[in-house]
Scaffold this motif. Structure first.
Motif, PDB file in Angstrom:
ATOM      1  N   UNK A 173       0.836  -1.188   0.000  1.00  0.00           N
ATOM      2  CA  UNK A 173       0.000   0.000   0.000  1.00  0.00           C
ATOM      3  C   UNK A 173       0.877   1.246   0.000  1.00  0.00           C
ATOM      4  N   UNK A 174       0.532   2.196  -0.855  1.00  0.00           N
ATOM      5  CA  UNK A 174       1.168   3.500  -0.821  1.00  0.00           C
ATOM      6  C   UNK A 174       0.386   4.379   0.139  1.00  0.00           C
ATOM      7  N   UNK A 175       1.002   4.691   1.281  1.00  0.00           N
ATOM      8  CA  UNK A 175       0.323   5.437   2.349  1.00  0.00           C
ATOM      9  C   UNK A 175       1.228   6.577   2.814  1.00  0.00           C
ATOM     10  N   UNK A 176       0.711   7.799   2.752  1.00  0.00           N
ATOM     11  CA  UNK A 176       1.394   8.970   3.293  1.00  0.00           C
ATOM     12  C   UNK A 176       2.857   9.031   2.853  1.00  0.00           C
ATOM     13  N   UNK A 177       3.081   8.966   1.553  1.00  0.00           N
ATOM     14  CA  UNK A 177       4.420   9.089   0.978  1.00  0.00           C
ATOM     15  C   UNK A 177       5.380   7.984   1.407  1.00  0.00           C
ATOM     16  N   UNK A 178       4.855   6.856   1.853  1.00  0.00           N
ATOM     17  CA  UNK A 178       5.670   5.684   2.172  1.00  0.00           C
ATOM     18  C   UNK A 178       4.993   4.454   1.561  1.00  0.00           C
ATOM     19  N   UNK A 179       5.684   3.319   1.611  1.00  0.00           N
ATOM     20  CA  UNK A 179       5.089   2.057   1.165  1.00  0.00           C
ATOM     21  C   UNK A 179       5.079   1.084   2.340  1.00  0.00           C
ATOM     22  N   UNK A 180       3.924   0.452   2.550  1.00  0.00           N
ATOM     23  CA  UNK A 180       3.762  -0.516   3.627  1.00  0.00           C
ATOM     24  C   UNK A 180       3.408  -1.879   3.030  1.00  0.00           C
ATOM     25  N   UNK A 181       3.774  -2.928   3.765  1.00  0.00           N
ATOM     26  CA  UNK A 181       3.555  -4.302   3.310  1.00  0.00           C
ATOM     27  C   UNK A 181       2.760  -5.068   4.361  1.00  0.00           C
ATOM     28  N   UNK A 182       1.869  -5.948   3.884  1.00  0.00           N
ATOM     29  CA  UNK A 182       1.129  -6.831   4.773  1.00  0.00           C
ATOM     30  C   UNK A 182       1.324  -8.265   4.322  1.00  0.00           C
ATOM     31  N   UNK A 183       1.664  -9.129   5.282  1.00  0.00           N
ATOM     32  CA  UNK A 183       1.830 -10.559   5.006  1.00  0.00           C
ATOM     33  C   UNK A 183       0.639 -11.381   5.500  1.00  0.00           C
ATOM     34  N   UNK A 184      -0.381 -10.689   6.029  1.00  0.00           N
ATOM     35  CA  UNK A 184      -1.529 -11.422   6.593  1.00  0.00           C
ATOM     36  C   UNK A 184      -2.849 -10.895   6.034  1.00  0.00           C
ATOM     37  N   UNK A 185      -2.872 -10.713   4.719  1.00  0.00           N
ATOM     38  CA  UNK A 185      -4.092 -10.326   4.000  1.00  0.00           C
ATOM     39  C   UNK A 185      -4.630  -8.971   4.440  1.00  0.00           C
ATOM     40  N   UNK A 186      -3.745  -8.065   4.835  1.00  0.00           N
ATOM     41  CA  UNK A 186      -4.155  -6.720   5.183  1.00  0.00           C
ATOM     42  C   UNK A 186      -4.532  -6.502   6.632  1.00  0.00           C
ATOM     43  N   UNK A 187      -4.344  -7.506   7.481  1.00  0.00           N
ATOM     44  CA  UNK A 187      -4.689  -7.343   8.905  1.00  0.00           C
ATOM     45  C   UNK A 187      -3.728  -6.368   9.586  1.00  0.00           C
ATOM     46  N   UNK A 188      -2.413  -6.536   9.351  1.00  0.00           N
ATOM     47  CA  UNK A 188      -1.399  -5.680   9.951  1.00  0.00           C
ATOM     48  C   UNK A 188      -0.386  -5.269   8.881  1.00  0.00           C
ATOM     49  N   UNK A 189       0.352  -4.167   9.161  1.00  0.00           N
ATOM     50  CA  UNK A 189       1.240  -3.590   8.162  1.00  0.00           C
ATOM     51  C   UNK A 189       2.589  -3.215   8.767  1.00  0.00           C
ATOM     52  N   UNK A 190       3.627  -3.324   7.937  1.00  0.00           N
ATOM     53  CA  UNK A 190       4.957  -2.863   8.316  1.00  0.00           C
ATOM     54  C   UNK A 190       5.517  -2.024   7.180  1.00  0.00           C
ATOM     55  N   UNK A 191       6.333  -1.022   7.537  1.00  0.00           N
ATOM     56  CA  UNK A 191       6.950  -0.209   6.503  1.00  0.00           C
ATOM     57  C   UNK A 191       7.905  -1.076   5.706  1.00  0.00           C
ATOM     58  N   UNK A 192       7.789  -1.012   4.368  1.00  0.00           N
ATOM     59  CA  UNK A 192       8.432  -2.011   3.519  1.00  0.00           C
ATOM     60  C   UNK A 192       9.737  -1.546   2.902  1.00  0.00           C
ATOM     61  N   UNK A 193      10.206  -0.335   3.208  1.00  0.00           N
ATOM     62  CA  UNK A 193      11.363   0.153   2.481  1.00  0.00           C
ATOM     63  C   UNK A 193      12.347   0.858   3.405  1.00  0.00           C
ATOM     64  N   UNK A 194      13.596   0.884   2.969  1.00  0.00           N
ATOM     65  CA  UNK A 194      14.626   1.592   3.720  1.00  0.00           C
ATOM     66  C   UNK A 194      15.061   2.868   3.023  1.00  0.00           C
ATOM     67  N   UNK A 195      14.919   2.943   1.705  1.00  0.00           N
ATOM     68  CA  UNK A 195      15.452   4.083   0.968  1.00  0.00           C
ATOM     69  C   UNK A 195      14.478   4.603  -0.088  1.00  0.00           C
ATOM     70  N   UNK A 196      13.199   4.410   0.127  1.00  0.00           N
ATOM     71  CA  UNK A 196      12.213   4.915  -0.816  1.00  0.00           C
ATOM     72  C   UNK A 196      12.041   6.418  -0.579  1.00  0.00           C
ATOM     73  N   UNK A 197      11.962   7.229  -1.651  1.00  0.00           N
ATOM     74  CA  UNK A 197      11.861   8.677  -1.453  1.00  0.00           C
ATOM     75  C   UNK A 197      10.511   9.073  -0.863  1.00  0.00           C
ATOM     76  N   UNK A 198      10.430  10.200  -0.157  1.00  0.00           N
ATOM     77  CA  UNK A 198       9.170  10.633   0.462  1.00  0.00           C
ATOM     78  C   UNK A 198       8.247  11.303  -0.551  1.00  0.00           C
ATOM     79  N   UNK A 199       7.698  10.500  -1.463  1.00  0.00           N
ATOM     80  CA  UNK A 199       6.793  11.020  -2.493  1.00  0.00           C
ATOM     81  C   UNK A 199       5.564  10.120  -2.553  1.00  0.00           C
TER      82      UNK A 199
END
Length: 303
Positions: A173-199
């Motif tokens: 998911x692209x959320x608030x200029x970051x990208x988040x990842x879910x491994x449990x069908x969208x129940x919980x999320x973690x930030x998925x990147x270390x060097x993605x630009x804030x756009x």
């Protein structure tokens, strides 16, 4: 001398026009006339759905020769998701709508949504619906959209714009200029990147090899490790603002930009124009050798 110079100029202009036609071989369809096109679905059966700004959904079954407006009118449509059979879902400024007849008619299915400005929608391989909303973050539904539950654990701010998935089932998911990842069908999320630009991210897709591509306000980024690390993959786009991405059956990347359509034949390393440079293109779709672009004005088709 003057006549010879005139012949050279005319010949040169004719050659330039011929070259332009070859590089911009698009057919501007007869509509739809309900505003600029923000979303597309292109099916193998010839069905094309066009989601418009403020005028709902139009459809065609003959490659744009004729367009018909559906009962979903008066709202802006930002995305489509296909479920099983003839069932579709539309992300709109007024919540989620469902169609059980290939997009001909629509019913609002947004129970439980406190925020109904839906920017993107997807159907997970499990059948669960995931929706990204403008200020309410992520919602999930397990009953074909009849009821929705907020699912924002791990997301600090809730400005959600787009959704995508990996072949192995992870959701992005692209959320608030970051990208988040879910491994449990969208129940919980973690930030998925270390060097993605804030756009802001406008589209996230994956190829069959699991390489992720993110289209942003300032270019395209690529990740080969499930979003842990990203690299620029937009040589030839010259900092253009991106709106949408699609991968054709020939594994060609196609991007919708403020200055027309671009493609990459080498997994995003380099890009070249496919034309429509005078038009802002907001959505692209493809199926069975048919490439479709939606923007202002209307829908363009290239075969």
């Amino acid at each position: 001398m003057t006549i010879l110079l005139l012949i050279v100029i005319v010949a040169g202009a004719s050659a330039h026009r011929a070259q332009a036609m070859n590089s911009d071989d698009w057919n501007h369809t007869d509509g739809p006339y309900g505003g600029s096109v923000q979303a597309l679905h292109v099916g193998p059966d010839g069905l094309i759905l066009a989601g418009t700004l403020s005028h709902g959904v139009y459809f065609t079954s003959n490659q744009g020769e004729n367009w018909l407006q559906t009962n979903l009118d008066g709202v802006s449509v930002f995305g489509f998701a296909k479920s099983v059979g003839e069932t579709f879902f539309a992300a709109t400024q007024d919540g989620v709508y469902r169609s059980r007849d290939n997009g001909r008619s629509w019913r609002r299915t947004s129970g439980g949504m406190d925020e109904t400005r839906v920017q993107s929608i997807m159907v997970h391989e499990s059948g669960r619906l995931i929706a990204a909303t403008l200020v309410g973050g992520i919602y999930i539904s397990d009953d074909e959209g009849m009821s929705w539950t907020a699912a924002n654990e791990g997301i600090p701010l809730k400005f959600a714009y787009t959704l995508g998935s990996h072949p192995d089932g992870e959701i992005y998911a692209g959320v608030t200029n970051r990208i988040f990842r879910s491994d449990d069908r969208g129940e919980t999320w973690t930030e998925a990147e270390s060097d993605f630009p804030p756009v802001r991210t406008r589209a996230i897709i994956s190829n069959d090899d699991g390489v992720l591509f993110a289209a942003t306000q300032t270019g395209i980024y690529r990740s080969s490790d499930r979003g842990e690390n990203w690299e620029e993959a937009d040589n030839g786009l010259s900092g253009l603002e991106l709106y949408d991405l699609v991968i054709t059956h020939e594994n060609v990347l196609v991007a919708a930009t403020r200055e027309g359509v671009f493609r990459s034949l080498d997994n995003g390393d380099t890009w070249d124009s496919l034309g429509l440079s005078e038009h802002p293109i907001y959505a692209v779709g493809c199926s069975a050798g048919l490439l479709v672009a939606g923007g202002n004005p209307g829908v363009f088709i290239r075969q």
